[in-house]
Design an enzyme around this catalytic site. Structure first.
Site, PDB file in Angstrom:
ATOM      1  CG  ASN A 192      -2.118   0.989   1.216  1.00 46.40           C
ATOM      2  OD1 ASN A 192      -2.318   1.509  -0.030  1.00 46.40           O
ATOM      3  ND2 ASN A 192      -2.825   1.276   2.234  1.00 46.40           N
ATOM      4  CD  GLU A 233      -2.853  -0.480  -3.114  1.00 48.22           C
ATOM      5  OE1 GLU A 233      -3.455   0.407  -3.031  1.00 48.22           O
ATOM      6  OE2 GLU A 233      -3.217  -1.701  -2.414  1.00 48.22           O
ATOM      7  CG  ASP A 286      -4.359  -7.443  -2.940  1.00 49.39           C
ATOM      8  OD1 ASP A 286      -5.670  -8.256  -2.962  1.00 49.39           O
ATOM      9  OD2 ASP A 286      -4.675  -6.160  -2.691  1.00 49.39           O
ATOM     10  CG  ASN A 304      -8.391  -6.439  -4.248  1.00 52.29           C
ATOM     11  OD1 ASN A 304      -8.691  -6.077  -3.156  1.00 52.29           O
ATOM     12  ND2 ASN A 304      -7.675  -5.840  -5.131  1.00 52.29           N
ATOM     13  CG  HIS A 345      -2.915  -5.929   2.187  1.00 51.41           C
ATOM     14  ND1 HIS A 345      -3.479  -7.037   1.522  1.00 51.41           N
ATOM     15  CD2 HIS A 345      -3.231  -4.782   1.633  1.00 51.41           C
ATOM     16  CE1 HIS A 345      -4.454  -6.511   0.581  1.00 51.41           C
ATOM     17  NE2 HIS A 345      -4.310  -5.088   0.767  1.00 51.41           N
TER      18      HIS A 345
END
Length: 251
Positions: free
Chosen positions: A9, A35, A145, A147, A243
């Protein structure tokens, strides 16, 4: 071989929170990042080189958005950027070695109808892409990830989240198809059937402290590598992002 996957992130923010020192202690062979939210020139790559890593980056064209990276102690035989699906968003990066290939995947979220449609379009095209790819690289690990929470055990409140993107029936069905038709193993569930183990928590409502989380990060492993899997765990003590990292060990 130790493979780590981590949605950071924002890699620059995670580095300010001690990511580099933590990676040094973890000592993984391959690190898949999602990300990253930065272009290559904005990342202090010397910090990873000091740990013995070669680094590869596939950022999004949009600044401060999406993007994936891979750190590896061994120079890959081949590095592949993108897969022809939402490549402008930096979603897929792959490194090939003689024994296996490792992919860092950041599957789109479905924050609204437009993005959910884009997510499902990506998913529908990604499975046949992987099936074709596995003819070339049959020993494949797709880490990242996704999602998507696959089963009710993977989310803290499956009833209230039944109509929320990330746990929609069509998303969950796609994960099932990907595992079955792609011939993959969910490495974490191969070893662990316990509930209450998650890889993402909202920043709101003190969700992480209360363990109100979602398991949306996976190491999906080609069944041809199943006998080599040694361990797959969450690492929730690492708190550089919303995360937590996930770790896969193979012999």
């Amino acid at each position: 071989m130790k493979v780590l996957s981590y949605n950071v992130n924002g890699i620059r923010a995670a580095m300010r929170k001690g990511l580099v020192d933590w990676l040094g202690a973890c000592d993984a062979d391959v690190v898949c990042l999602q990300e990253i939210k930065a272009s290559e020139h904005q990342i202090e790559q010397s910090a990873f080189a000091a740990l013995g890593y070669h680094s590869y980056w596939f950022p999004a064209e949009k600044k401060g958005y999406s993007g994936v990276g891979i750190l590896t102690r061994r120079v890959p035989d081949k590095v592949v950027y993108g897969c022809g699906l939402l490549d402008a968003e930096g979603r897929v990066l792959r490194v090939d070695f003689d024994a296996c290939s490792v992919m860092s995947l950041y599957l789109p979220s479905g924050a609204n109808k437009v993005r959910l449609d884009a997510k499902m379009e990506f998913c529908r095209a990604f499975l046949p892409y992987i099936q074709l790819l596995k003819r070339e690289v049959p020993c494949l690990i797709v880490s990242g990830d996704y999602n998507i929470c696959h089963r009710p055990i993977d989310i803290h409140d499956p009833v209230r989240n039944a109509n929320v993107s990330g746990f929609l029936p069509e998303e969950r069905q796609w994960i099932s198809r990907f595992l079955e038709e792609g011939d993959f193993v969910d490495s974490f569930r191969h070893f662990n059937r316990a509930s209450g183990q998650y890889s993402w928590w909202s920043y709101r409502a003190n969700a992480r402290a209360r363990n109100k989380g979602w398991r949306i990060d996976y190491h999906l492993v080609s069944r041809s590598l199943e006998d080599r899997m040694k361990r797959a765990v969450m690492l929730p003590e690492a708190k550089h992002a919303d995360h937590c990292p996930i770790l896969l060990e193979l012999t």
